[in-house]
Design a protein around this motif. Structure first.
Motif, PDB file in Angstrom:
ATOM      1  N   MET A  97       0.699  -0.757  -0.347  1.00  0.00           N
ATOM      2  CA  MET A  97       0.014   0.037   0.157  1.00  0.00           C
ATOM      3  C   MET A  97       1.044   0.862   0.170  1.00  0.00           C
ATOM      4  N   ALA A  98       1.476   1.273   0.981  1.00  0.00           N
ATOM      5  CA  ALA A  98       2.816   2.407   1.051  1.00  0.00           C
ATOM      6  C   ALA A  98       3.211   2.600  -0.530  1.00  0.00           C
ATOM      7  N   TRP A  99       3.910   1.448  -0.974  1.00  0.00           N
ATOM      8  CA  TRP A  99       4.288   1.407  -2.853  1.00  0.00           C
ATOM      9  C   TRP A  99       3.470   1.606  -3.788  1.00  0.00           C
ATOM     10  N   LEU A 100       2.197   1.745  -3.833  1.00  0.00           N
ATOM     11  CA  LEU A 100       1.127   2.050  -4.436  1.00  0.00           C
ATOM     12  C   LEU A 100       0.947   3.929  -3.722  1.00  0.00           C
ATOM     13  N   ASN A 101       0.551   4.415  -2.844  1.00  0.00           N
ATOM     14  CA  ASN A 101       0.720   5.514  -2.449  1.00  0.00           C
ATOM     15  C   ASN A 101       1.807   6.464  -3.125  1.00  0.00           C
ATOM     16  N   MET A 102       3.287   6.005  -2.883  1.00  0.00           N
ATOM     17  CA  MET A 102       3.812   6.603  -3.388  1.00  0.00           C
ATOM     18  C   MET A 102       3.757   7.308  -5.549  1.00  0.00           C
ATOM     19  N   VAL A 103       3.901   5.849  -5.443  1.00  0.00           N
ATOM     20  CA  VAL A 103       4.400   6.017  -7.075  1.00  0.00           C
ATOM     21  C   VAL A 103       2.922   6.626  -7.734  1.00  0.00           C
ATOM     22  N   GLY A 104       1.289   6.385  -6.865  1.00  0.00           N
ATOM     23  CA  GLY A 104       0.174   7.204  -7.473  1.00  0.00           C
ATOM     24  C   GLY A 104       0.416   9.068  -7.216  1.00  0.00           C
ATOM     25  N   TRP A 105       1.032   8.698  -6.372  1.00  0.00           N
ATOM     26  CA  TRP A 105       0.863  10.471  -6.105  1.00  0.00           C
ATOM     27  C   TRP A 105       2.531  11.153  -6.783  1.00  0.00           C
ATOM     28  N   LEU A 106       3.940  10.228  -6.810  1.00  0.00           N
ATOM     29  CA  LEU A 106       4.551  10.458  -8.147  1.00  0.00           C
ATOM     30  C   LEU A 106       3.783  10.594  -9.401  1.00  0.00           C
ATOM     31  N   ALA A 107       3.184  10.402  -9.405  1.00  0.00           N
ATOM     32  CA  ALA A 107       2.340   9.933 -10.955  1.00  0.00           C
ATOM     33  C   ALA A 107       1.357  11.414 -10.918  1.00  0.00           C
ATOM     34  N   VAL A 108       0.489  11.656  -9.681  1.00  0.00           N
ATOM     35  CA  VAL A 108       0.532  12.965  -9.759  1.00  0.00           C
ATOM     36  C   VAL A 108       0.425  13.633  -9.905  1.00  0.00           C
ATOM     37  N   ASN A 109       1.845  14.247  -9.282  1.00  0.00           N
ATOM     38  CA  ASN A 109       2.584  15.465  -9.147  1.00  0.00           C
ATOM     39  C   ASN A 109       3.105  15.614 -10.256  1.00  0.00           C
ATOM     40  N   VAL A 110       3.474  14.382 -11.530  1.00  0.00           N
ATOM     41  CA  VAL A 110       4.615  14.740 -12.699  1.00  0.00           C
ATOM     42  C   VAL A 110       3.320  14.969 -13.634  1.00  0.00           C
ATOM     43  N   ILE A 111       1.427  14.961 -13.370  1.00  0.00           N
ATOM     44  CA  ILE A 111       0.695  15.606 -14.405  1.00  0.00           C
ATOM     45  C   ILE A 111       1.021  16.898 -13.737  1.00  0.00           C
ATOM     46  N   THR A 112       0.739  16.971 -12.494  1.00  0.00           N
ATOM     47  CA  THR A 112       0.705  18.686 -12.671  1.00  0.00           C
ATOM     48  C   THR A 112       1.746  19.481 -12.516  1.00  0.00           C
ATOM     49  N   GLY A 113       3.042  19.284 -12.525  1.00  0.00           N
ATOM     50  CA  GLY A 113       4.474  19.943 -13.265  1.00  0.00           C
ATOM     51  C   GLY A 113       4.325  19.956 -14.983  1.00  0.00           C
ATOM     52  N   THR A 114       4.239  19.113 -14.921  1.00  0.00           N
ATOM     53  CA  THR A 114       3.774  19.202 -16.827  1.00  0.00           C
ATOM     54  C   THR A 114       2.410  19.886 -17.031  1.00  0.00           C
ATOM     55  N   LEU A 115       1.505  20.321 -16.835  1.00  0.00           N
ATOM     56  CA  LEU A 115       0.489  20.987 -16.888  1.00  0.00           C
ATOM     57  C   LEU A 115       1.369  22.427 -16.513  1.00  0.00           C
ATOM     58  N   LYS A 133       2.422  19.891 -25.092  1.00  0.00           N
ATOM     59  CA  LYS A 133       2.028  19.012 -23.588  1.00  0.00           C
ATOM     60  C   LYS A 133       2.826  17.667 -23.335  1.00  0.00           C
ATOM     61  N   LEU A 134       3.195  16.896 -24.664  1.00  0.00           N
ATOM     62  CA  LEU A 134       3.702  16.436 -24.622  1.00  0.00           C
ATOM     63  C   LEU A 134       4.878  15.948 -24.571  1.00  0.00           C
ATOM     64  N   ILE A 135       6.197  17.313 -25.036  1.00  0.00           N
ATOM     65  CA  ILE A 135       7.489  17.139 -24.124  1.00  0.00           C
ATOM     66  C   ILE A 135       7.385  17.915 -23.030  1.00  0.00           C
ATOM     67  N   CYS A 136       6.462  18.896 -22.822  1.00  0.00           N
ATOM     68  CA  CYS A 136       6.761  19.033 -21.189  1.00  0.00           C
ATOM     69  C   CYS A 136       6.825  18.138 -20.957  1.00  0.00           C
ATOM     70  N   LEU A 137       5.694  16.965 -20.957  1.00  0.00           N
ATOM     71  CA  LEU A 137       5.837  15.496 -19.814  1.00  0.00           C
ATOM     72  C   LEU A 137       6.950  15.236 -20.082  1.00  0.00           C
ATOM     73  N   VAL A 138       7.832  14.849 -21.301  1.00  0.00           N
ATOM     74  CA  VAL A 138       9.109  14.049 -21.655  1.00  0.00           C
ATOM     75  C   VAL A 138       9.994  15.018 -20.365  1.00  0.00           C
ATOM     76  N   ILE A 139      10.007  16.431 -20.866  1.00  0.00           N
ATOM     77  CA  ILE A 139      11.137  16.880 -20.211  1.00  0.00           C
ATOM     78  C   ILE A 139      11.172  16.536 -18.535  1.00  0.00           C
ATOM     79  N   PHE A 140       9.751  17.056 -17.787  1.00  0.00           N
ATOM     80  CA  PHE A 140       9.211  17.240 -17.044  1.00  0.00           C
ATOM     81  C   PHE A 140       9.824  16.003 -15.959  1.00  0.00           C
ATOM     82  N   ALA A 141       9.163  14.156 -16.358  1.00  0.00           N
ATOM     83  CA  ALA A 141       9.136  13.436 -16.220  1.00  0.00           C
ATOM     84  C   ALA A 141      10.861  13.157 -16.550  1.00  0.00           C
ATOM     85  N   GLY A 142      11.256  12.944 -17.911  1.00  0.00           N
ATOM     86  CA  GLY A 142      12.274  13.112 -17.616  1.00  0.00           C
ATOM     87  C   GLY A 142      13.305  12.778 -16.568  1.00  0.00           C
ATOM     88  N   LEU A 143      13.403  14.823 -15.857  1.00  0.00           N
ATOM     89  CA  LEU A 143      14.463  14.714 -14.791  1.00  0.00           C
ATOM     90  C   LEU A 143      13.613  13.722 -13.743  1.00  0.00           C
TER      91      LEU A 143
END
Length: 459
Positions: A97-115, A133-143
């Motif tokens: 559950m902790a792993w799922l929570n970490m990965v889940g909020w990590l994805a939410v933060n990557v989405i927010t950062g991309t926007l 938007k795709l370029i922004c996702l690649v850069i943000f998630a890539g970092l």
């Protein structure tokens, strides 16, 4: 007995107290702290009640501070130590559950950062298309994903620089908000109830910050230099996180006097953007997006540690690829296919928060009752004979059920979610934690004395 399978090697314990401070400072410098401050005001509190709620809420980072201190003492990461409280098999469920929570909020933060990154480009008239938007996702998630190749000492240096850079820029923005704040309105806010209004506000801050970060605390504390005092680990973790969070929430309390819609806005970043001069727009979105990166670095590292602790044995490279794929797939689905998915996904992650609040309470009570003389290594090894530690497991189940009984949100309302608990799922997190503490102490009365000293006998 070879301790290296459990304990962090001495050569890897390179973090100084200062680096620990900046790690947690960076992770809490994000401008969502302003939104938290505005939400505190929405609980119908006076200015001083709001400030004290922000202060006490921020100081609940003493919980991850305590977990980090235990990690420093034992030289063991969070969910490896948790095996002692739940048993080697019993620990897998809260660990997952902790792993799922970490990965889940990590994805939410990557989405927010991309926007936010995309919005930053809009301020310099870059066309907003699906491709940009795709370029922004690649850069943000890539970092974020790139951080997975660095060791703890390099990550700590990165977090230190991010603390200074985004801390300074956030301070500039805070000054702008303070200059425009309606101080008369702030001081004229009417007082609310200390029980039905102030307490839920504190619970909201703790549930959204310190309790969720407890899962990662020992993952950093275990890498602190062995000559570091335990108290230094505690205070640098606690104050490193609490200081920026409190300052930002205090700014958000004042910001709510000029942007009352901030607490309820579907896009709080846009509301804050409207409250600053247009010439600062590019830097504003840079701060907003950049401030999310340190949080992502902490979550990404702990998610990979948690996956290994569950018992999924893969190489570091494979783990990096697995987590990168999960993050990117969720982000692509939300950004380009179904934005409605995000709301339900966040509600699901909030449900997990109740399970993890009871977990951290059990972890700490178990430490107080049974581990004051330290943890026996055999309890934390994958081949430990203690597969299920029933007092911990029973306490966790009962406490989690209690939490759900008092939970109330947009999709679920527990049978006891009335009065102070109505539409306030954060208080259910507190109920879950308190229930865990009570049940653990009650069950400890029925555990034989040789159980309490079993660690030392096998250490």
């Amino acid at each position: 007995m070879n301790n290296d399978f459990v304990k962090v090697p001495e050569a890897d314990k390179t973090l100084s107290p200062g680096k620990l401070f900046y790690n947690w400072f960076a992770a809490n410098i994000g401008i969502m702290g302003f939104v938290y401050g505005a939400i505190i005001v929405s609980y119908r509190l006076s200015f001083w009640q709001s400030v004290t709620a922000a202060l006490i809420g921020a100081l609940t980072f003493a919980i991850p501070g305590w977990v980090a201190m235990i990690g420093r003492r034992e030289g063991v990461t969070t969910f490896k130590m948790s095996r002692a409280a739940f048993g080697i098999y019993g620990n897998k469920i809260p660990n997952f559950m902790a792993w799922l929570n970490m990965v889940g909020w990590l994805a939410v933060n990557v989405i927010t950062g991309t926007l936010l990154f995309s919005a930053m480009l809009k301020t310099i008239r870059v066309p907003q298309t699906g491709f940009t938007k795709l370029i922004c996702l690649v850069i943000f998630a890539g970092l974020v994903i790139l951080s997975g190749v660095f060791k703890e000492d390099i990550l700590a240096k990165i977090q230190t620089w991010l603390s200074w850079i985004f801390g300074a820029l956030t301070l500039v923005m805070l000054i702008m908000f303070l200059m425009n704040a309606n101080w008369d309105e702030a001081f004229s806010m009417k007082s609310g109830s200390w029980v039905t209004d102030w307490l839920p506000a504190v619970a909201f801050v703790a549930a959204g910050s310190s309790i969720s970060w407890s899962m990662a605390a020992a993952d950093w504390g275990a890498y602190v230099r062995p000559d570091t005092k335990l108290s230094a680990t505690f205070w640098n973790t606690t104050m490193g996180a609490a200081t920026p969070l409190f300052i930002l929430m205090a700014g958000g309390i004042l910001l709510s006097t000029i942007s009352p819609s901030l607490a309820t806005a579907s896009d709080p970043y846009q509301v804050m953007y409207n409250a600053i001069p247009s010439w600062f727009g590019f830097l504003y979105f840079l701060v907003a997006a950049g401030g999310i990166i340190p949080q992502c670095l902490v979550s990404f590292r702990s998610a990979r540690i948690n996956l290994a602790t569950i018992g999924i044995e893969v190489t570091q490279k494979t783990s990096l690829i697995i987590h990168a794929l999960i993050i990117v797939v969720i982000s692509v689905y939300v950004l380009f296919i179904s934005g409605n998915f995000l709301t339900n996904f966040e509600l699901f992650l909030n449900f997990l928060g109740i399970c993890l609040a009871s977990w951290v309470a059990i972890f700490l009570v178990d430490n107080v009752i049974y581990r004051r003389q330290g943890y026996a290594v055999f309890l934390m090894k994958e081949d430990s004979p203690v597969r299920y530690n029933w007092p911990g497991i029973i306490s966790w189940v009962i406490a989690t059920v209690f939490g759900f009984l008092f939970t109330s949100n947009a999709v679920y309302r527990g049978p006891f979610a009335h009065g102070i608990f109505e539409n306030n799922s954060s208080l259910a997190v507190f109920v879950s934690g308190i229930a865990a503490i009570v049940v653990m102490f009650v069950l400890s009365l029925f555990v034989k004395n040789d159980k309490k000293t079993g660690d030392e006998q096998h250490g």
